[in-house]
Design an enzyme around this catalytic site. Sequence first.
Site, PDB file in Angstrom:
ATOM      1  N   ARG A  64       0.924  -1.205   0.039  1.00 17.85           N
ATOM      2  CA  ARG A  64      -0.127   0.132  -0.036  1.00 17.85           C
ATOM      3  C   ARG A  64       0.806   1.187  -0.201  1.00 17.85           C
ATOM      4  NH1 ARG A  64      -5.157   0.976   1.363  1.00 17.85           N
ATOM      5  NH2 ARG A  64      -5.383  -1.200   1.955  1.00 17.85           N
ATOM      6  N   ARG A  90     -10.123   2.663  -1.576  1.00 25.05           N
ATOM      7  CA  ARG A  90      -8.960   2.605  -1.130  1.00 25.05           C
ATOM      8  C   ARG A  90      -8.523   3.425   0.083  1.00 25.05           C
ATOM      9  NH1 ARG A  90      -7.401  -2.375  -2.977  1.00 25.05           N
ATOM     10  NH2 ARG A  90      -7.370  -2.381  -5.217  1.00 25.05           N
ATOM     11  N   LEU A  92      -6.099   5.604   2.122  1.00 23.37           N
ATOM     12  CA  LEU A  92      -4.811   6.054   1.662  1.00 23.37           C
ATOM     13  C   LEU A  92      -3.655   5.960   2.633  1.00 23.37           C
ATOM     14  CD1 LEU A  92      -6.009   9.655   0.078  1.00 23.37           C
ATOM     15  CD2 LEU A  92      -5.232   7.785  -1.164  1.00 23.37           C
ATOM     16  N   ASN A 106     -13.462  14.057   1.214  1.00 26.05           N
ATOM     17  CA  ASN A 106     -14.218  12.807   0.657  1.00 26.05           C
ATOM     18  C   ASN A 106     -15.610  12.843   0.544  1.00 26.05           C
ATOM     19  OD1 ASN A 106     -14.211   9.924   0.261  1.00 26.05           O
ATOM     20  ND2 ASN A 106     -14.329   9.193   2.328  1.00 26.05           N
ATOM     21  N   THR A 107     -16.189  12.108  -0.094  1.00 26.82           N
ATOM     22  CA  THR A 107     -17.733  12.071   0.115  1.00 26.82           C
ATOM     23  C   THR A 107     -18.040  10.618   0.661  1.00 26.82           C
ATOM     24  OG1 THR A 107     -17.926  10.969  -2.110  1.00 26.82           O
ATOM     25  CG2 THR A 107     -18.052  13.442  -2.124  1.00 26.82           C
ATOM     26  N   HIS A 108     -19.320  10.443   1.450  1.00 29.57           N
ATOM     27  CA  HIS A 108     -19.309   9.185   1.853  1.00 29.57           C
ATOM     28  C   HIS A 108     -20.816   9.060   2.096  1.00 29.57           C
ATOM     29  CE1 HIS A 108     -18.747   5.722   4.146  1.00 29.57           C
ATOM     30  NE2 HIS A 108     -19.640   6.029   5.054  1.00 29.57           N
ATOM     31  N   SER A 135     -22.385  12.333   3.397  1.00 28.97           N
ATOM     32  CA  SER A 135     -21.483  13.452   4.240  1.00 28.97           C
ATOM     33  C   SER A 135     -20.251  13.752   3.293  1.00 28.97           C
ATOM     34  CB  SER A 135     -20.803  12.588   5.366  1.00 28.97           C
ATOM     35  OG  SER A 135     -21.866  12.173   6.307  1.00 28.97           O
ATOM     36  N   ASP A 140      -8.582  12.109   7.115  1.00 27.42           N
ATOM     37  CA  ASP A 140      -7.658  12.084   8.219  1.00 27.42           C
ATOM     38  C   ASP A 140      -7.127  10.699   8.049  1.00 27.42           C
ATOM     39  OD1 ASP A 140      -9.445  12.030  11.335  1.00 27.42           O
ATOM     40  OD2 ASP A 140      -9.237  10.435   9.562  1.00 27.42           O
ATOM     41  N   GLY A 142      -7.747   8.276   9.589  1.00 29.63           N
ATOM     42  CA  GLY A 142      -8.585   7.146   9.986  1.00 29.63           C
ATOM     43  C   GLY A 142      -9.484   6.719   8.926  1.00 29.63           C
ATOM     44  N   ASP A 144     -12.837   7.422   7.364  1.00 22.61           N
ATOM     45  CA  ASP A 144     -13.991   8.364   7.508  1.00 22.61           C
ATOM     46  C   ASP A 144     -14.421   8.998   8.863  1.00 22.61           C
ATOM     47  OD1 ASP A 144     -15.840   5.643   5.498  1.00 22.61           O
ATOM     48  OD2 ASP A 144     -14.791   7.702   4.841  1.00 22.61           O
TER      49      ASP A 144
HETATM   50  C1  GRF Z   1     -20.223   7.143  -3.913  1.00 21.33           C
HETATM   51  O1  GRF Z   1     -21.535   7.074  -3.166  1.00 21.33           O
HETATM   52  C2  GRF Z   1     -19.172   7.512  -2.890  1.00 21.33           C
HETATM   53  O2  GRF Z   1     -19.676   8.168  -1.887  1.00 21.33           O
HETATM   54  C3  GRF Z   1     -18.849   5.864  -2.352  1.00 21.33           C
HETATM   55  O3  GRF Z   1     -18.793   5.151  -3.620  1.00 21.33           O
HETATM   56  C4  GRF Z   1     -19.760   5.869  -4.636  1.00 21.33           C
HETATM   57  C5  GRF Z   1     -19.035   6.411  -5.529  1.00 21.33           C
HETATM   58  O4  GRF Z   1     -19.956   6.514  -6.630  1.00 21.33           O
HETATM   59  N1  GRF Z   1     -17.494   6.005  -1.834  1.00 21.33           N
HETATM   60  P1  GRF Z   1     -19.577   7.030  -8.226  1.00 21.33           P
HETATM   61  O5  GRF Z   1     -18.275   6.233  -8.513  1.00 21.33           O
HETATM   62  O6  GRF Z   1     -19.189   8.459  -7.866  1.00 21.33           O
HETATM   63  O7  GRF Z   1     -20.878   6.740  -9.102  1.00 21.33           O
END
Ligand code: GRF
Length: 197
Positions: A64, A90, A92, A106-108, A135, A140, A142, A144
């Site tokens: 990694r 992944r 990081l 990051n989007t979650h 979200s 960081d 961790g 998410d």
């Molecule tokens: C998104 O919901 C993202 O938050 C999550 O995986 C999804 C990715 O969707 N980690 P896409 O590749 O943007 O369609």
Amino acid sequence: MLTVAVLISGTGSNLRALLEAASEPGYPARVVAVGADRPADGLQHAADFGIPTFTVPFRAYGSREEWGAELAAQLRAWKPDLVVLSGLMRLLPAAVVAEFAPNIINTHPAYLPEFPGAHGVRDALAAGVEHTGASVIVVDEGVDSGPVLAQERVPVLPGDTEASLHDRIKPVERRLLIDVVRRIATGELNLRTPASS
Ligand code: GRF
């Protein structure tokens, strides 16, 4: 003009939404490069917008850390003001996070700190909750676990599958991401003191 590099692993629908927003006149950020840890379908969105892409295949590296070092080198070359993880599946390495923090978000697809990790949608569904969410956080070391920059509740409906729930979450994620990047670009949102922003 804030320069943004985006990292993906999958279909890149959230990336596409950001690319479309960034192509609107007056949006204060532009995507300068899109990278992936595999030959992700979503790289085609960058190609559609004439944006350079790079792929650092996780499998091609012995560890990694070695993978992360190459990824960081590719990112560094673009000198982005902000790195956006949008469906990067992944974790990081700490060294990569440390190099770009706090300018890495990051989007979650969950209402963090609820349901962190790679299966946030599936976990929310399995938990039988009535609502989950989307979200945008600062990355960081961790999983998410960084400061929340924006989040919004999304209902779980009877009969939802992981796919139908995720499809309801993604448009919310996209709206939050586009707004967070805009607010970072205008200085309205300060990643060094996100809580007070
Ligand atoms: C998104 O919901 C993202 O938050 C999550 O995986 C999804 C990715 O969707 N980690 P896409 O590749 O943007 O369609």
